[in-house]
Design a protein around this motif. Structure first.
Motif, PDB file in Angstrom:
ATOM      1  N   ASN A  78       0.807  -1.219   0.000  1.00 40.20           N
ATOM      2  CA  ASN A  78       0.000   0.000   0.000  1.00 40.20           C
ATOM      3  C   ASN A  78       0.841   1.270   0.000  1.00 40.20           C
ATOM      4  O   ASN A  78       0.559   2.212  -0.727  1.00 40.20           O
ATOM      5  CB  ASN A  78      -0.936   0.027   1.209  1.00 40.20           C
ATOM      6  N   ILE A  93      -6.745  -7.827  -6.080  1.00 37.19           N
ATOM      7  CA  ILE A  93      -6.550  -7.896  -4.623  1.00 37.19           C
ATOM      8  C   ILE A  93      -6.256  -9.319  -4.173  1.00 37.19           C
ATOM      9  O   ILE A  93      -5.350  -9.576  -3.393  1.00 37.19           O
ATOM     10  CB  ILE A  93      -7.781  -7.322  -3.883  1.00 37.19           C
ATOM     11  N   ALA A 175      -4.956 -12.387   8.115  1.00 34.50           N
ATOM     12  CA  ALA A 175      -4.865 -11.002   8.594  1.00 34.50           C
ATOM     13  C   ALA A 175      -4.793 -10.014   7.437  1.00 34.50           C
ATOM     14  O   ALA A 175      -5.142  -8.849   7.586  1.00 34.50           O
ATOM     15  CB  ALA A 175      -3.659 -10.829   9.502  1.00 34.50           C
ATOM     16  N   ILE A 176      -4.311 -10.460   6.267  1.00 35.96           N
ATOM     17  CA  ILE A 176      -4.316  -9.563   5.115  1.00 35.96           C
ATOM     18  C   ILE A 176      -5.340 -10.040   4.088  1.00 35.96           C
ATOM     19  O   ILE A 176      -5.291  -9.667   2.924  1.00 35.96           O
ATOM     20  CB  ILE A 176      -2.918  -9.386   4.480  1.00 35.96           C
ATOM     21  N   GLY A 177      -6.260 -10.880   4.514  1.00 36.72           N
ATOM     22  CA  GLY A 177      -7.400 -11.205   3.671  1.00 36.72           C
ATOM     23  C   GLY A 177      -7.164 -12.279   2.628  1.00 36.72           C
ATOM     24  O   GLY A 177      -7.853 -12.326   1.622  1.00 36.72           O
ATOM     25  N   LEU A 183      -9.666 -17.829   7.292  1.00 32.13           N
ATOM     26  CA  LEU A 183     -10.541 -16.701   6.927  1.00 32.13           C
ATOM     27  C   LEU A 183     -11.975 -17.189   6.796  1.00 32.13           C
ATOM     28  O   LEU A 183     -12.917 -16.548   7.261  1.00 32.13           O
ATOM     29  CB  LEU A 183     -10.095 -16.062   5.606  1.00 32.13           C
ATOM     30  N   SER A 186     -13.375 -17.532  10.198  1.00 31.60           N
ATOM     31  CA  SER A 186     -13.884 -16.292  10.805  1.00 31.60           C
ATOM     32  C   SER A 186     -15.273 -15.964  10.270  1.00 31.60           C
ATOM     33  O   SER A 186     -16.144 -15.529  11.010  1.00 31.60           O
ATOM     34  CB  SER A 186     -12.990 -15.094  10.513  1.00 31.60           C
ATOM     35  N   THR A 187     -15.461 -16.156   8.952  1.00 30.07           N
ATOM     36  CA  THR A 187     -16.772 -15.888   8.364  1.00 30.07           C
ATOM     37  C   THR A 187     -17.821 -16.792   8.990  1.00 30.07           C
ATOM     38  O   THR A 187     -18.922 -16.343   9.327  1.00 30.07           O
ATOM     39  CB  THR A 187     -16.729 -16.159   6.843  1.00 30.07           C
ATOM     40  N   GLU A 190     -18.739 -15.874  12.493  1.00 28.73           N
ATOM     41  CA  GLU A 190     -19.633 -14.710  12.505  1.00 28.73           C
ATOM     42  C   GLU A 190     -21.078 -15.121  12.211  1.00 28.73           C
ATOM     43  O   GLU A 190     -22.015 -14.667  12.851  1.00 28.73           O
ATOM     44  CB  GLU A 190     -19.135 -13.694  11.464  1.00 28.73           C
TER      45      GLU A 190
ATOM     46  N   ASN B 149     -13.797  -3.367 -10.451  1.00 25.59           N
ATOM     47  CA  ASN B 149     -12.462  -2.827 -10.255  1.00 25.59           C
ATOM     48  C   ASN B 149     -12.354  -1.809  -9.133  1.00 25.59           C
ATOM     49  O   ASN B 149     -11.295  -1.263  -8.896  1.00 25.59           O
ATOM     50  CB  ASN B 149     -11.919  -2.218 -11.550  1.00 25.59           C
ATOM     51  N   LYS B 151     -12.207  -1.035  -5.193  1.00 24.63           N
ATOM     52  CA  LYS B 151     -11.712  -1.869  -4.107  1.00 24.63           C
ATOM     53  C   LYS B 151     -12.329  -1.432  -2.798  1.00 24.63           C
ATOM     54  O   LYS B 151     -12.317  -0.269  -2.444  1.00 24.63           O
ATOM     55  CB  LYS B 151     -10.187  -1.788  -4.068  1.00 24.63           C
ATOM     56  N   LEU B 152     -12.876  -2.428  -2.122  1.00 22.28           N
ATOM     57  CA  LEU B 152     -13.624  -2.174  -0.912  1.00 22.28           C
ATOM     58  C   LEU B 152     -12.928  -2.912   0.222  1.00 22.28           C
ATOM     59  O   LEU B 152     -12.399  -3.992   0.022  1.00 22.28           O
ATOM     60  CB  LEU B 152     -15.025  -2.736  -1.132  1.00 22.28           C
ATOM     61  N   LYS B 156     -12.217  -9.023   8.203  1.00 20.98           N
ATOM     62  CA  LYS B 156     -12.388 -10.399   7.743  1.00 20.98           C
ATOM     63  C   LYS B 156     -13.562 -11.087   8.433  1.00 20.98           C
ATOM     64  O   LYS B 156     -13.759 -10.933   9.636  1.00 20.98           O
ATOM     65  CB  LYS B 156     -11.113 -11.211   7.951  1.00 20.98           C
ATOM     66  N   GLY B 157     -14.323 -11.789   7.630  1.00 16.10           N
ATOM     67  CA  GLY B 157     -15.429 -12.556   8.173  1.00 16.10           C
ATOM     68  C   GLY B 157     -16.648 -11.748   8.583  1.00 16.10           C
ATOM     69  O   GLY B 157     -17.637 -12.311   9.004  1.00 16.10           O
ATOM     70  N   SER B 158     -16.578 -10.410   8.458  1.00 13.21           N
ATOM     71  CA  SER B 158     -17.691  -9.616   8.971  1.00 13.21           C
ATOM     72  C   SER B 158     -18.887  -9.649   8.028  1.00 13.21           C
ATOM     73  O   SER B 158     -18.751  -9.878   6.829  1.00 13.21           O
ATOM     74  CB  SER B 158     -17.245  -8.175   9.198  1.00 13.21           C
ATOM     75  N   GLN B 162     -19.747  -9.377   3.462  1.00 17.03           N
ATOM     76  CA  GLN B 162     -20.512 -10.409   2.756  1.00 17.03           C
ATOM     77  C   GLN B 162     -21.722  -9.800   2.066  1.00 17.03           C
ATOM     78  O   GLN B 162     -22.092 -10.174   0.961  1.00 17.03           O
ATOM     79  CB  GLN B 162     -20.991 -11.474   3.746  1.00 17.03           C
ATOM     80  N   GLN B 173     -13.957  -5.683  -5.785  1.00 19.63           N
ATOM     81  CA  GLN B 173     -12.925  -6.495  -5.146  1.00 19.63           C
ATOM     82  C   GLN B 173     -12.893  -6.192  -3.671  1.00 19.63           C
ATOM     83  O   GLN B 173     -12.913  -5.035  -3.272  1.00 19.63           O
ATOM     84  CB  GLN B 173     -11.564  -6.186  -5.760  1.00 19.63           C
ATOM     85  N   LEU B 174     -12.819  -7.230  -2.895  1.00 20.87           N
ATOM     86  CA  LEU B 174     -12.901  -7.064  -1.457  1.00 20.87           C
ATOM     87  C   LEU B 174     -11.564  -7.342  -0.795  1.00 20.87           C
ATOM     88  O   LEU B 174     -10.997  -8.415  -0.942  1.00 20.87           O
ATOM     89  CB  LEU B 174     -13.967  -8.015  -0.914  1.00 20.87           C
ATOM     90  N   GLN B 175     -11.053  -6.325  -0.093  1.00 21.89           N
ATOM     91  CA  GLN B 175      -9.844  -6.525   0.704  1.00 21.89           C
ATOM     92  C   GLN B 175     -10.287  -6.747   2.139  1.00 21.89           C
ATOM     93  O   GLN B 175     -11.085  -5.979   2.665  1.00 21.89           O
ATOM     94  CB  GLN B 175      -8.955  -5.286   0.624  1.00 21.89           C
ATOM     95  N   GLU B 176      -9.809  -7.805   2.756  1.00 20.25           N
ATOM     96  CA  GLU B 176     -10.168  -8.029   4.151  1.00 20.25           C
ATOM     97  C   GLU B 176      -8.921  -7.920   5.029  1.00 20.25           C
ATOM     98  O   GLU B 176      -7.877  -8.446   4.677  1.00 20.25           O
ATOM     99  CB  GLU B 176     -10.812  -9.413   4.316  1.00 20.25           C
ATOM    100  N   TYR B 177      -9.073  -7.196   6.131  1.00 17.93           N
ATOM    101  CA  TYR B 177      -7.996  -7.093   7.110  1.00 17.93           C
ATOM    102  C   TYR B 177      -8.508  -7.559   8.459  1.00 17.93           C
ATOM    103  O   TYR B 177      -9.713  -7.732   8.649  1.00 17.93           O
ATOM    104  CB  TYR B 177      -7.501  -5.651   7.220  1.00 17.93           C
ATOM    105  N   ALA B 186      -5.359   1.689   4.687  1.00 14.86           N
ATOM    106  CA  ALA B 186      -5.321   1.386   3.254  1.00 14.86           C
ATOM    107  C   ALA B 186      -6.116   2.423   2.474  1.00 14.86           C
ATOM    108  O   ALA B 186      -5.737   2.817   1.365  1.00 14.86           O
ATOM    109  CB  ALA B 186      -5.876  -0.015   2.996  1.00 14.86           C
ATOM    110  N   ALA B 191      -4.947   2.564  -1.403  1.00 16.79           N
ATOM    111  CA  ALA B 191      -4.942   1.180  -1.863  1.00 16.79           C
ATOM    112  C   ALA B 191      -6.355   0.625  -2.022  1.00 16.79           C
ATOM    113  O   ALA B 191      -6.578  -0.297  -2.799  1.00 16.79           O
ATOM    114  CB  ALA B 191      -4.150   0.299  -0.892  1.00 16.79           C
ATOM    115  N   VAL B 192      -7.307   1.168  -1.279  1.00 19.09           N
ATOM    116  CA  VAL B 192      -8.710   0.781  -1.479  1.00 19.09           C
ATOM    117  C   VAL B 192      -9.527   2.057  -1.669  1.00 19.09           C
ATOM    118  O   VAL B 192      -9.090   3.151  -1.320  1.00 19.09           O
ATOM    119  CB  VAL B 192      -9.277  -0.045  -0.293  1.00 19.09           C
TER     120      VAL B 192
END
Lengths: 229, 276
Positions: A78, A93, A175-177, A183, A186-187, A190, B149, B151-152, B156-158, B162, B173-177, B186, B191-192
């Protein structure tokens, strides 16, 4: 225990574990190569290389893996703009994160590979290296032709432990998806809060299925390969 | 011989599983929260600015914290007798079932799946999923404007992440942290393009970066935040409901919101009806 979630088509559990396997195998191959080079540096006669090898191993072995992986994504990608996939790709991504995770795992795991191999090198009697030098081989030849083949055969068992640790360490990539097993876990945690225990058991079982045969197979290989002295 | 060994192994796994599941079930009678407890342990989030945040000096700030304190006061517990405990999203049901916390005020959305395990009082707040973008961004005006294209980012898992995938754009595109702070980072570095979750959480981050970030303000879902407590404690639930109703009625609800998330420019929403 409640296992209804297994029939939910939203959860591709096998697919997630397949990503875990891919992460493990690619990172293992990378760590093996880079770890061997590092070990060679640490035993080389050039002080600069020895210094670099020692510094590298001590820095990255003692940095938490989570920190390394998040730094890969947040700092390297980033902030500094290092991208490992085409920016216009519709799966940018996903691909970029996967490759960054492999890179991060290699950076971290290679230190353990390096130290295992170095301990293997110490098991090779000094006479071997002296004899090799006596017939006129250069340092690189001594290492690649005489020392490393014997050293590697004696470190299959410790390397198997490193591989098993790596398999489990891939969970940190969430942690970085990276869409690996943890992962998805975790989903599911939830969404399926009424079946937490079932979810945890399935993923624990998945990792045992991956690591147990690895340990047994490599244990057998270690027995076959070891140099009897 | 081999067979016996594996049978023993299998048996021990089954026994272990039973012990584990027993852990979740013990202490089901417990005392009701309505019976004048001496002290309380309350689950909150430690890492959400504006809602539940642990300050470096060890104090707790946020709207959830104020709601938790108000309820404690109504239950007859002094502020000094409240212990705050971190309750991460994945642990909340377990903390309640095991009795490690008395109740939870931690952006805890009321859902049917969760009601299988715990009881909810409230809701004390209705949040809406929203988008956080850079102030200079004019392209993103709502969930419909998310196109391929873009970026969101989400945690993670939230559920919010979803939802976007399911309802709006599969091409996004989904970035998860692991945390929202990583997402905000980010977003700031470009980056997003957007971060998504409940508006009141986003407002907290917008307030930390005034001028750089803005919340779009077109909520596209209703998240009813409830107070989670033991499923069997009907009396406690009634008592907490009464406390929430009183808090909304006497103006402290609005004051707490104004104090905690008001500075971000977040518009205080209509008062929720306590329906649980």
């Amino acid at each position: 225990m409640n296992f209804d979630f297994l029939s939910n088509p939203d959860y591709d559990i096998l697919g997630a574990f397949w990503v875990t396997v891919q992460l493990t195998l690619l990172a293992a191959a990378g760590s093996m190569i880079w770890g061997t080079i590092l070990a060679a540096m640490r035993v080389s006669p050039v002080p600069l290389m020895r210094g670099f090898g020692t510094a590298y191993v001590n820095i990255f072995r003692n940095t938490p893996l989570t920190l390394i992986l998040i730094a890969m994504s947040v700092v390297l990608s980033n902030k500094l703009g290092l991208v490992l996939a085409s920016k216009s790709s519709p799966t940018f991504i996903k691909d970029n994160n996967f490759r960054l995770a492999v890179l991060g795992l290699v950076i971290y795991t290679s230190t353990f590979v390096c130290e295992s191999i170095r301990s293997g090198i110490n098991t090779v009697p000094a006479g071997q290296a002296e004899a090799a030098r006596a017939i006129g081989l250069r340092f690189s030849q001594v290492l690649w032709i005489v020392i490393l083949p014997q050293a590697l055969r004696s470190v299959v068992a410790p390397l198997a432990s490193v591989l098993i640790a790596l398999t489990k360490n891939t969970t940190v990539a969430s942690a970085i998806g990276v869409a690996e097993a943890s992962l998805l876990m975790s989903t599911m945690v939830e969404n399926e809060s009424d079946a937490l225990l079932g979810v945890f058991s399935i993923f624990a079982l998945g990792f045992v299925v991956l690591t147990l045969p690895t340990g047994l197979l490599l244990g057998w290989v270690a027995n076959k390969a070891t140099v009897k002295r | 011989m081999k067979l016996r060994k594996s049978a023993i192994a299998l048996l021990s796994v089954v026994l272990l599983a039973q012990t584990l599941s027993a852990c979740g079930k013990k202490d089901s009678k417990g005392n009701s929260l309505a019976d004048k407890p001496n002290k309380l342990t309350v689950g909150i989030k430690f890492d959400q600015p504006g809602l539940g945040l642990k300050a470096p000096d060890g104090t707790f700030k946020g709207f959830d914290v104020d709601v938790a304190k108000y309820i404690a006061k109504e239950l007859g517990v002094k502020e000094g007798d409240i212990t705050f405990k971190e309750s991460k999203s994945a642990e909340r049901e377990n903390l309640i079932e095991k009795g490690e916390v008395d109740y939870i005020v931690a952006t805890y959305s009321i859902t049917d799946v969760r009601k299988e395990k715990v009881a909810f009082a409230g809701p004390y707040f209705v949040a809406h999923q929203d988008l956080l973008v850079k102030s200079s961004n004019t392209k993103i005006t709502g969930p419909e404007s998310l196109t391929g294209n873009m970026k969101l980012c989400s945690v993670k898992g939230s559920t919010p992440a979803q939802k976007i995938k399911d309802k709006y754009s599969k091409a996004v595109q989904l970035q998860e942290y692991g945390t929202y702070s990583d997402c905000v980072d980010a977003l700031l570095s470009g980056a997003v393009d957007a971060v998504t979750t409940d508006d009141v959480i986003l407002a907290g981050y917008a307030a930390q970066h005034p001028g750089d970030l803005k919340v779009i303000g077109k909520g596209f879902s209703d998240e009813h935040y409830g107070v989670g407590l033991k499923k069997t404690d009907t009396k406690g639930k009634t008592a907490i409901n009464a406390a929430i109703t009183k808090m909304i009625g006497d103006g402290s609800w609005e004051a707490a919101l104004q104090k905690n998330v008001g500075p971000s420019g977040y518009k205080i929403p209509a008062k929720p009806a306590v329906t649980e």
